[in-house]
Design a protein around this motif. Structure first.
Motif, PDB file in Angstrom:
ATOM      1  N   ALA A  52     113.939  21.496   8.036  1.00  0.00           N
ATOM      2  CA  ALA A  52     112.977  21.696   9.123  1.00  0.00           C
ATOM      3  C   ALA A  52     111.546  21.837   8.623  1.00  0.00           C
ATOM      4  N   SER A  53     111.361  22.444   7.460  1.00  0.00           N
ATOM      5  CA  SER A  53     110.011  22.755   6.975  1.00  0.00           C
ATOM      6  C   SER A  53     109.483  21.763   5.953  1.00  0.00           C
ATOM      7  N   GLY A  54     110.394  21.119   5.225  1.00  0.00           N
ATOM      8  CA  GLY A  54     109.964  20.221   4.165  1.00  0.00           C
ATOM      9  C   GLY A  54     109.596  20.914   2.872  1.00  0.00           C
ATOM     10  N   VAL A  55     109.791  22.225   2.803  1.00  0.00           N
ATOM     11  CA  VAL A  55     109.492  22.949   1.567  1.00  0.00           C
ATOM     12  C   VAL A  55     110.793  23.226   0.823  1.00  0.00           C
ATOM     13  N   ARG A  56     110.656  23.616  -0.415  1.00  0.00           N
ATOM     14  CA  ARG A  56     111.838  23.855  -1.235  1.00  0.00           C
ATOM     15  C   ARG A  56     112.446  25.213  -0.918  1.00  0.00           C
ATOM     16  N   THR A  57     113.750  25.249  -0.806  1.00  0.00           N
ATOM     17  CA  THR A  57     114.470  26.506  -0.630  1.00  0.00           C
ATOM     18  C   THR A  57     115.571  26.589  -1.680  1.00  0.00           C
ATOM     19  N   LEU A  58     116.053  27.796  -1.868  1.00  0.00           N
ATOM     20  CA  LEU A  58     117.112  28.027  -2.844  1.00  0.00           C
ATOM     21  C   LEU A  58     118.046  29.091  -2.294  1.00  0.00           C
ATOM     22  N   ALA A  59     119.334  28.811  -2.282  1.00  0.00           N
ATOM     23  CA  ALA A  59     120.339  29.770  -1.839  1.00  0.00           C
ATOM     24  C   ALA A  59     120.985  30.407  -3.062  1.00  0.00           C
ATOM     25  N   VAL A  60     120.908  31.727  -3.137  1.00  0.00           N
ATOM     26  CA  VAL A  60     121.475  32.450  -4.284  1.00  0.00           C
ATOM     27  C   VAL A  60     122.402  33.537  -3.752  1.00  0.00           C
ATOM     28  N   ALA A  61     123.692  33.320  -3.851  1.00  0.00           N
ATOM     29  CA  ALA A  61     124.656  34.290  -3.338  1.00  0.00           C
ATOM     30  C   ALA A  61     124.809  35.457  -4.306  1.00  0.00           C
ATOM     31  N   ALA A  62     124.646  36.676  -3.788  1.00  0.00           N
ATOM     32  CA  ALA A  62     124.796  37.867  -4.618  1.00  0.00           C
ATOM     33  C   ALA A  62     124.881  39.096  -3.726  1.00  0.00           C
ATOM     34  N   ASP A  63     125.537  40.117  -4.220  1.00  0.00           N
ATOM     35  CA  ASP A  63     125.583  41.429  -3.583  1.00  0.00           C
ATOM     36  C   ASP A  63     124.440  42.249  -4.173  1.00  0.00           C
ATOM     37  N   VAL A  64     123.531  42.731  -3.319  1.00  0.00           N
ATOM     38  CA  VAL A  64     122.345  43.428  -3.836  1.00  0.00           C
ATOM     39  C   VAL A  64     122.674  44.734  -4.535  1.00  0.00           C
ATOM     40  N   THR A  65     123.901  45.243  -4.375  1.00  0.00           N
ATOM     41  CA  THR A  65     124.260  46.489  -5.055  1.00  0.00           C
ATOM     42  C   THR A  65     124.928  46.239  -6.399  1.00  0.00           C
ATOM     43  N   ASP A  66     125.094  44.973  -6.780  1.00  0.00           N
ATOM     44  CA  ASP A  66     125.724  44.590  -8.045  1.00  0.00           C
ATOM     45  C   ASP A  66     124.625  44.243  -9.048  1.00  0.00           C
TER      46      ASP A  66
END
Length: 267
Positions: A52-66
Motif C-alpha cells: 500500500a505504501s511502497g516503502v520497505r517493511t520487515l516482519a520479525v517474529a519474536a516474544d518481547v519478553t524473550d
C-alpha cells in the motif's frame, strides 16, 4: 508530514494500535520493522503495508519478553534496514478478568506486567546503544491513563503502565544531552480487539481516532516535541498544535506525590 529516510521498529505491530502505527508511519515514508509473536499474521500485515505504501517493511517474529529473541530481532533489523531511528514499545497484554488483585491468576498477572515492563526494557537495551552511537533517536512507550490513576479491576495493567512511565523518565534522565529522547504517549480509547475484550468498554462509542495516535508519534519522530521528553502525552486529549507550542516546566506531566499541605516535608 514526510519522514522519508527514517527507520522505525514497532512492537505489537500486527494488530490494534501497533498496526495503525505501522500503516501511518509507512504512509509518511518511514521504513518500518514490525515485531510480534504471531509470525503468519505479522508477515501478512507487513506485506500489506509495503504494497500500500511502497516503502520497505520487515516482519520479525519474536516474544518481547524473550531476551535472546529480542536481541536476534534487533540485530536482524539493524542488518537489513541499517538502524532504528524510532522505537515504539507498544506490545503488551491485559488482565484476563476484571477482579481484585487477590482474585487474579498470579501467573497471568505477572505475564501482563512482564509484557509491558520486561518487553520495553529488553527493546531499550537492544536498540538504544545504536541510537547513542549515532547521536539521534526517539523512544515512544505506549502509556495509559491507568498508569497515572489506579484501576481496581485491571491492577496488573495499571501497575505495568505506571512502571513504564517511570522507565520513560529514567531513560530521559540518562539520555540528556545525547540526542536521544523518550516519551510516554497514551493513545486514549482506540477501537481495537483488546479494548473490545474489556468489560469496562462494553457499549462505549466515543473512540479516539487512531490517526490521532499516529500524528503524535509522527510529530515525535520529526523532532517537533522534544521539549516533552520524559513526559506524558495523551493522543486522545492533547491538541497537537498546542503541544508543539508548549514547553512544560518542572514536573509537569510526570508522576509525583501530592503534598498534604504547605508544611509537608516530603511534598
Amino acid at each position: 508530514m514526510s519522514l522519508a529516510g527514517q527507520v522505525a521498529l514497532v512492537t505489537g505491530a500486527s494488530t490494534g494500535i501497533g498496526r495503525h502505527l505501522v500503516d501511518g508511519l509507512a504512509a509518511r515514508g518511514v521504513a518500518v520493522a514490525g515485531l510480534a509473536r504471531n509470525e503468519e499474521r505479522l508477515s501478512a500485515a507487513m506485506a500489506e503495508v509495503a504494497e500500500a505504501s511502497g516503502v520497505r517493511t520487515l516482519a520479525v517474529a519474536a516474544d518481547v519478553t524473550d531476551r535472546a529473541a529480542v536481541d536476534a530481532a534487533v540485530a536482524r533489523v539493524a542488518d537489513e534496514l541499517g538502524r532504528v531511528d524510532l522505537l515504539v514499545n507498544n506490545a503488551g497484554i491485559i488482565d484476563a478478568a476484571e477482579v481484585p488483585v487477590w482474585e487474579a491468576d498470579a501467573d497471568q498477572w505477572w505475564d501482563v506486567v512482564s509484557s509491558h515492563i520486561r518487553g520495553a526494557q529488553l527493546l531499550v537495551r537492544a536498540v538504544v546503544p545504536g541510537m547513542l552511537a549515532r547521536g539521534h533517536g526517539r523512544i515512544v512507550n505506549l502509556a495509559s491513563g491507568m498508569g497515572a490513576t489506579a484501576n481496581r479491576d485491571y491492577s496488573a495493567y495499571s501497575v505495568a503502565k505506571t512502571g513504564l512511565m517511570r522507565l520513560t523518565e529514567a531513560l530521559d534522565l540518562s539520555l540528556q544531552g545525547s540526542g536521544v529522547m523518550s516519551f510516554d504517549v497514551a493513545p486514549g480509547v482506540v477501537d481495537t480487539p483488546m479494548t473490545r475484550s474489556m468489560d469496562m468498554w462494553q457499549g462505549f462509542t466515543d473512540w479516539t481516532p487512531p490517526e490521532r495516535v499516529v500524528e503524535m508519534v509522527a510529530a515525535i519522530a520529526a523532532g517537533e516535541l522534544d521539549a516533552w521528553s520524559g513526559r506524558y502525552l495523551r493522543a486522545g486529549g492533547d491538541d497537537l498544535e498546542t503541544v508543539r507550542r508548549t514547553t512544560p516546566e518542572g514536573s509537569a506531566r510526570q508522576l509525583r506525590l501530592q503534598p498534604y499541605g504547605d508544611g509537608d516535608p516530603v511534598g
